[in-house]
Design an enzyme around this catalytic site. Structure first.
Site, PDB file in Angstrom:
ATOM      1  CG  ASN A 278     -17.942   4.975  29.760  1.00 17.73           C
ATOM      2  OD1 ASN A 278     -17.588   6.094  29.215  1.00 17.73           O
ATOM      3  ND2 ASN A 278     -17.110   3.999  29.162  1.00 17.73           N
ATOM      4  CD  GLU A 279     -17.470  10.603  30.964  1.00 18.39           C
ATOM      5  OE1 GLU A 279     -17.471  11.231  29.906  1.00 18.39           O
ATOM      6  OE2 GLU A 279     -18.463   9.707  31.129  1.00 18.39           O
TER       7      GLU A 279
ATOM      8  N   GLY B   8     -17.829  11.046  25.299  1.00 18.89           N
ATOM      9  CA  GLY B   8     -18.055  12.098  24.642  1.00 18.89           C
ATOM     10  C   GLY B   8     -18.863  11.912  23.420  1.00 18.89           C
TER      11      GLY B   8
ATOM     12  CG  LEU C  29     -13.214  13.406  25.519  1.00 15.22           C
ATOM     13  CD1 LEU C  29     -12.870  14.030  26.946  1.00 15.22           C
ATOM     14  CD2 LEU C  29     -13.849  14.455  24.604  1.00 15.22           C
TER      15      LEU C  29
END
Length: 285
Positions: free
Chosen positions: A159-160, A137, A92
């Site tokens: 990997n958020e 994303g 993103l």
């Protein structure tokens, strides 16, 4: 619906027997490019938003439209790839979330939902030729496809949590559809990025390829495995397997947007995004 499902019996509508020669979308301002192999009926959907294919509102809208165009043209397969030599998609675009216009922020997240619904639930067989790094994303897009071929020496993962972000439930559902639940849980909670070899070992990708051209050929070989399979039966089987994940997002789509907007606007999140952007500027110097 059946007219959209005759994907295994016909090739796309041209008699030219050359490879990747007919553009399905040729507008110069588009951030995606679709080419159809008229010999096989397979479509190659290429993301082309330099430098890293950051998923902003415009790219997401182009992706959604391109997926719809491929289905309308009754192509026999969709290969998602990148014009970059080192990045599949960096995920993103943070600029969509940092000090955002609130209406655009809603449109941005809705566009991401629409791309996922179109790709994850596509009637057309889908594959990803992952020719570069694929975090967050980018990993979501690849994992939404039915088959993944990755080049060596790159990384992929959701990997958020490393960025202080909680992946939405439909991100998690996509991971669980690909990985054993225990591995998916560990990867999601750790925000782990996998090397190409690690991704192959755990099943996040299906094959490795030395070059992009080889990756594309392996994706085509996957599509060819359905040559003796009834296309309607194939799609309805896929649809049932993925039904609950898709229905869950459709039922909560508006609430999911509201949750995202609320989260992004938290002062701590805005501060974190600002610090991250500053770190990128320092690296660029």
């Amino acid at each position: 619906m059946q007219s959209a499902l005759i994907v295994g019996k016909k090739i796309c509508s041209s008699l030219l027997l050359r490879n990747w020669v007919r553009p399905l979308s040729a507008a110069s301002d588009k951030l995606t490019n679709v080419e159809v192999n008229d010999k096989t009926g397979f479509a190659k959907l290429t993301m082309n938003r330099p430098p890293v294919n950051g998923l902003n509102l415009d790219l997401l809208r182009d992706l959604h439209q391109s997926i719809q165009d491929i289905e309308k043209n009754k192509c026999r397969g969709l290969i998602l790839t990148s014009a970059s030599n080192t990045i599949f998609s960096a995920g993103l675009d943070i600029m969509e979330m940092y000090k955002p216009d609130q209406e655009r922020l809603k449109q941005f997240w809705t566009a991401l939902q629409d791309v996922w619904l179109a790709l994850y639930g596509s009637a057309v067989p889908t594959a990803a030729a992952i020719n570069g790094h694929s975090p967050a994303g980018g990993c979501l897009l690849a994992a939404s496809c039915e088959y993944r071929v990755m080049l060596p020496k790159y990384t992929i993962g959701l990997n958020e949590t490393q960025l202080g972000i909680v992946a939405p439930k439909w991100f998690m559902s996509t991971f669980r559809n690909v990985l054993p639940r225990r591995i998916a849980e560990q990867a999601l909670t750790q925000g782990k990025m996998f090397t190409s070899d690690e991704a192959l070992k755990i099943g996040l990708v299906d094959e490795l390829a030395a070059t992009k051209e080889e990756a594309l050929l392996k994706c085509e070989k996957f599509f060819a495995s359905f040559a003796k399979t009834d296309p309607i039966a194939r799609y309805l089987t896929k649809k049932q397997l993925r039904h609950n994940d898709i229905k869950e997002l459709l039922d909560e789509k508006v609430q999911d947007v509201e949750n995202f907007v609320l989260f992004v606007n938290q002062p701590s999140v805005q501060k974190g995004l600002g610090l991250y952007l500053e770190s990128l500027k320092k690296k660029a110097k």
